[in-house]
Design a protein around this motif. Structure first.
Motif, PDB file in Angstrom:
ATOM      1  N   TYR A  17      17.682 -28.652  64.179  1.00  0.00           N
ATOM      2  CA  TYR A  17      17.422 -29.466  65.618  1.00  0.00           C
ATOM      3  C   TYR A  17      16.154 -30.142  65.560  1.00  0.00           C
ATOM      4  O   TYR A  17      16.093 -31.356  65.859  1.00  0.00           O
ATOM      5  N   ARG A  31      18.213 -34.983  71.051  1.00  0.00           N
ATOM      6  CA  ARG A  31      18.000 -33.663  71.239  1.00  0.00           C
ATOM      7  C   ARG A  31      18.648 -33.079  72.641  1.00  0.00           C
ATOM      8  O   ARG A  31      19.038 -31.875  72.431  1.00  0.00           O
ATOM      9  N   ASN A  32      18.451 -33.837  73.585  1.00  0.00           N
ATOM     10  CA  ASN A  32      19.175 -33.159  74.717  1.00  0.00           C
ATOM     11  C   ASN A  32      20.615 -33.064  74.606  1.00  0.00           C
ATOM     12  O   ASN A  32      21.261 -32.172  75.602  1.00  0.00           O
ATOM     13  N   HIS A  74      20.950 -29.187  72.947  1.00  0.00           N
ATOM     14  CA  HIS A  74      20.080 -28.178  73.501  1.00  0.00           C
ATOM     15  C   HIS A  74      20.515 -26.968  73.090  1.00  0.00           C
ATOM     16  O   HIS A  74      19.584 -25.931  72.818  1.00  0.00           O
ATOM     17  N   ASN A  75      21.645 -26.630  72.864  1.00  0.00           N
ATOM     18  CA  ASN A  75      22.439 -25.249  72.533  1.00  0.00           C
ATOM     19  C   ASN A  75      21.751 -24.767  71.061  1.00  0.00           C
ATOM     20  O   ASN A  75      21.758 -23.650  70.915  1.00  0.00           O
ATOM     21  N   SER A 123      18.492 -23.109  71.606  1.00  0.00           N
ATOM     22  CA  SER A 123      18.418 -21.941  72.646  1.00  0.00           C
ATOM     23  C   SER A 123      19.307 -20.782  71.996  1.00  0.00           C
ATOM     24  O   SER A 123      19.404 -19.513  72.500  1.00  0.00           O
ATOM     25  N   HIS A 149      17.044 -22.159  80.003  1.00  0.00           N
ATOM     26  CA  HIS A 149      17.414 -22.484  78.669  1.00  0.00           C
ATOM     27  C   HIS A 149      18.561 -23.511  78.927  1.00  0.00           C
ATOM     28  O   HIS A 149      18.894 -24.216  77.782  1.00  0.00           O
ATOM     29  N   SER A 194      18.946 -29.557  79.708  1.00  0.00           N
ATOM     30  CA  SER A 194      18.961 -30.207  78.458  1.00  0.00           C
ATOM     31  C   SER A 194      18.680 -31.674  78.718  1.00  0.00           C
ATOM     32  O   SER A 194      18.520 -32.311  77.874  1.00  0.00           O
ATOM     33  N   ALA A 229      15.346 -31.905  77.819  1.00  0.00           N
ATOM     34  CA  ALA A 229      15.230 -31.177  76.525  1.00  0.00           C
ATOM     35  C   ALA A 229      13.771 -30.351  76.396  1.00  0.00           C
ATOM     36  O   ALA A 229      12.951 -30.545  76.035  1.00  0.00           O
ATOM     37  N   LEU A 259      12.627 -26.321  77.012  1.00  0.00           N
ATOM     38  CA  LEU A 259      12.730 -24.877  76.832  1.00  0.00           C
ATOM     39  C   LEU A 259      11.762 -24.194  77.421  1.00  0.00           C
ATOM     40  O   LEU A 259      10.401 -24.364  77.233  1.00  0.00           O
TER      41      LEU A 259
END
Length: 638
Positions: free
Chosen positions: A403, A411-412, A415-416, A419, A540, A543, A546, A548
């Protein structure tokens, strides 16, 4: 009169334990032991060589002549050869000259149980009796408080030969004694709670970094004498720093003086190449089905815990041990008796190992480097687990580094990845590792993975560590990463200490010390680090931004730590987050602080919690999250 006198330290009970795989202190019986026999001073030798026809002790004392000092084989079918040689004392070097019972095979072997070995490239063993008075009673009496799962555990992993070097003295590594001052002060300054030494058991080949062991009971003589290592451990304990050793029960090298083909047969290794040879590492695999080998391995782990007062072992390459098909193609392995791919002998050995070690030392930690989804690695044996205290969280490491190496504009969409770890984060007692494996073989440094210009790369690194040190679990960081070394680790040279002359690196070191200090001094961040009750998401799923955010919880229900991370270079102002109750809300850490080479422009002061629901919580507040930064808050109920 024979030059070797009949003598034994082994009782019938010892032999029964050894042959059944249940002798956990073989180092007290096998090997070389200075003693007296009928008033005569000398050394007792005992070695397991079940297929030998003749075993002699050779050394300087007999000009390395075979047959001068023949050992006697025991009558009890144990395969142990033993005897007492007068006038052999501390410091004598020796090997075993072994004649096999077939094909005229003759070899010279180092003593598997020797307490000291010659400095490589020399390969002989040394008759050695340590002389050290331990001064760490205060630590040993309270180390359960430092090693407990409810204690902060932040580990500095290092390779002794390349941490610092005396460049003015031929670029030599520091001795154990020299490390007892420089290393201890540094680790304390950076707020680590433990050190982890990459293998220090004697090894012949420097590029193996210590993972190809030939002297399992001998600390490498590269850095000094056994007493000097004990002094180093004493010094670390005096500063309330625990010591973890890398331990390698997964394989050993084929060097002629080592354990391989010890008595002309596959003695320590499995005779079937499908179980006894590592194709990747060109090394031999222990025969975990052989009771005498099981006794050897458990005794070796016990030795370091008892004789060197170490506080834990990190068991290397557990996955390679657990699976018969590890790194093998079809036809290169055979299923177990139940038709599965698991090595059942290894499973039983690891359970026995952990029960024995924790039974003798309940205040230690045994940590598995295990990279698969094998279940219950860090769960008690009585509940069906393997019995380790912790397991490396390799999935977190890979997902997180994947990541962070992405440009922030993408990065958006991923996002998973950042998280996902919490979907399985409490299935084991996880340690989060950014280890030596991540800074070698062309991977570059941790800093080198960070995208963007120089400012962004360092901001990303501060963000990564802020996330890592607030994420549930224990922590481990490889040396050099704490100040943002830019080059890949080179075991032949010291770390790039010169970069600390540059403000951005020295400030990176300050930032790391600060977030590490926050973790180690904030009970809310560690009291429930292995308990799902210690973690709760705020959001979480943001996204789009981005961002968290999550809560960390400890034993005090009126105190929460609120963690918010902005994974993009766009500041998030007036960013609302939900919290579960009203209280005093204050910023306690900001990775964008000016003293860390951040912008220093985005601070959170005079924050107010209001009774407006947000993120599924009853209350909320509005904050500012700087670009590429992590911000940590404390919420205390009034």
């Amino acid at each position: 009169m024979s030059k070797v006198l009949a003598h034994s330290l082994l009782t019938d009970f010892d032999i029964n334990l050894f042959k059944s795989g249940n002798h956990y202190k073989l180092y007290e019986k096998l090997g070389s032991h200075i003693c007296e026999r009928a008033g005569v001073k000398g050394t007792y030798f005992a070695v397991w060589a079940p297929s030998a026809q003749q075993v002699s002790v050779v050394g300087n004392f007999n000009h390395w002549q075979d047959g001068e000092h023949k050992l006697n084989v025991r009558w009890d079918s144990s395969g142990i050869w033993e005897g007492f040689i007068p006038d052999i004392g501390h410091g004598e070097i020796y090997k075993y000259k072994i004649h096999a019972t077939h094909n005229g095979f003759v070899t010279e072997k180092a003593d598997p149980y020797a307490r000291r070995a010659e400095h490589p490239p020399q390969t002989a063993s040394v008759v050695y009796k340590t002389n050290h008075t331990w001064n760490d009673k205060k630590w040993m009496d309270k180390r359960h408080k430092h090693n407990g799962l409810d204690a902060p555990i932040s580990v500095y992993e290092l390779h002794l030969g390349s941490w610092r070097r005396k460049q003015e003295e031929g670029n030599r590594g520091l001795s154990y004694s020299e490390l007892a001052t420089t290393l201890v002060d540094y680790v304390k300054k950076l707020n680590f709670t433990h050190v982890e030494f990459m293998p220090i058991m004697e090894y012949p080949y420097d590029p193996s970094w210590g993972y190809q062991v030939t002297g399992y009971f001998a600390p490498t003589s590269r850095f000094g004498y056994p007493e000097e290592l004990m002094t180093l451990i004493d010094a670390l304990h005096a500063s309330d720093i625990g010591v973890i050793l890398d331990w390698v029960p997964s394989h050993f090298p084929e060097d002629p003086h080592g354990l391989g083909n010890f008595d002309g047969t596959a003695c320590y290794e499995h005779p079937d190449k499908k179980k006894g040879y590592h194709q990747d590492w060109k090394s031999l695999i222990f025969n975990y089905e052989r009771n005498e080998v099981r006794s050897f391995l458990i005794s070796n782990a016990m030795f370091w815990l008892e004789q060197y007062h170490v506080d834990g072992l990190r068991v290397d390459a557990v996955a390679s041990m657990l699976y018969l098909d590890y790194s093998r193609e079809d036809g290169e392995w055979e299923p177990n008796d139940q038709g599965g791919r698991e090595n059942l002998a290894v499973i039983s050995l690891l359970k026995e190992l952990n029960e024995a070690l924790y039974g003798a030392f309940p205040d230690i930690q045994i940590i598995a480097e295990e990279s698969t989804s094998f279940p219950m690695v860090s769960r008690p044996v009585f509940s069906g687990g393997l019995g380790f205290g912790m397991k490396w969280m390799m999935g977190w490491m890979h997902d997180t580094l994947n990541y962070f190496k992405r440009d922030a504009i993408y990065r958006n969409h991923h996002h998973n990845e950042i998280s996902f770890s919490m979907t399985y984060g409490f299935t084991e007692n996880f340690m989060l590792p950014l280890s030596h494996d991540e800074v070698v073989y062309g991977k570059g440094s941790i800093l080198g993975r960070m995208p963007g210009d120089e400012w962004q790369r360092f901001a990303n690194l501060r963000l990564l560590y802020t996330y890592m040190y607030t994420h549930p679990g224990a922590k481990l960081l490889f040396m050099g990463s704490e100040f943002g070394q830019g080059t890949e680790w080179n075991f032949q040279d010291q770390l790039d200490w010169y970069v600390l002359d540059y403000e951005i690196h020295s400030n990176m070191q300050k930032a790391f010390a600060a977030i590490n200090g926050l973790y180690t001094s904030t009970p809310t961040l560690y009291e429930k680090q292995f308990d799902p009750e210690g973690f709760e998401w705020i959001a979480h799923d943001d996204s789009k931004n981005a961002v968290l955010s999550y809560l960390r919880k400890g034993n005090d229900p009126k105190t929460l730590i609120v963690c918010v991370f902005n994974m993009t270079p766009v500041p998030r102002e007036d960013y609302r987050i939900g919290v579960p109750f009203f209280g005093r809300f204050r910023e306690i850490f900001n990775s964008d602080a000016l003293e860390f080479s951040g912008t220093g422009a985005y601070k959170n002061v005079d924050l107010t919690v209001i009774a407006e629901g947000w993120n599924g919580k009853t209350h909320s507040t509005s904050i500012t999250v700087p670009p590429l930064s992590g911000v940590i808050f404390e919420l205390k109920a009034d």
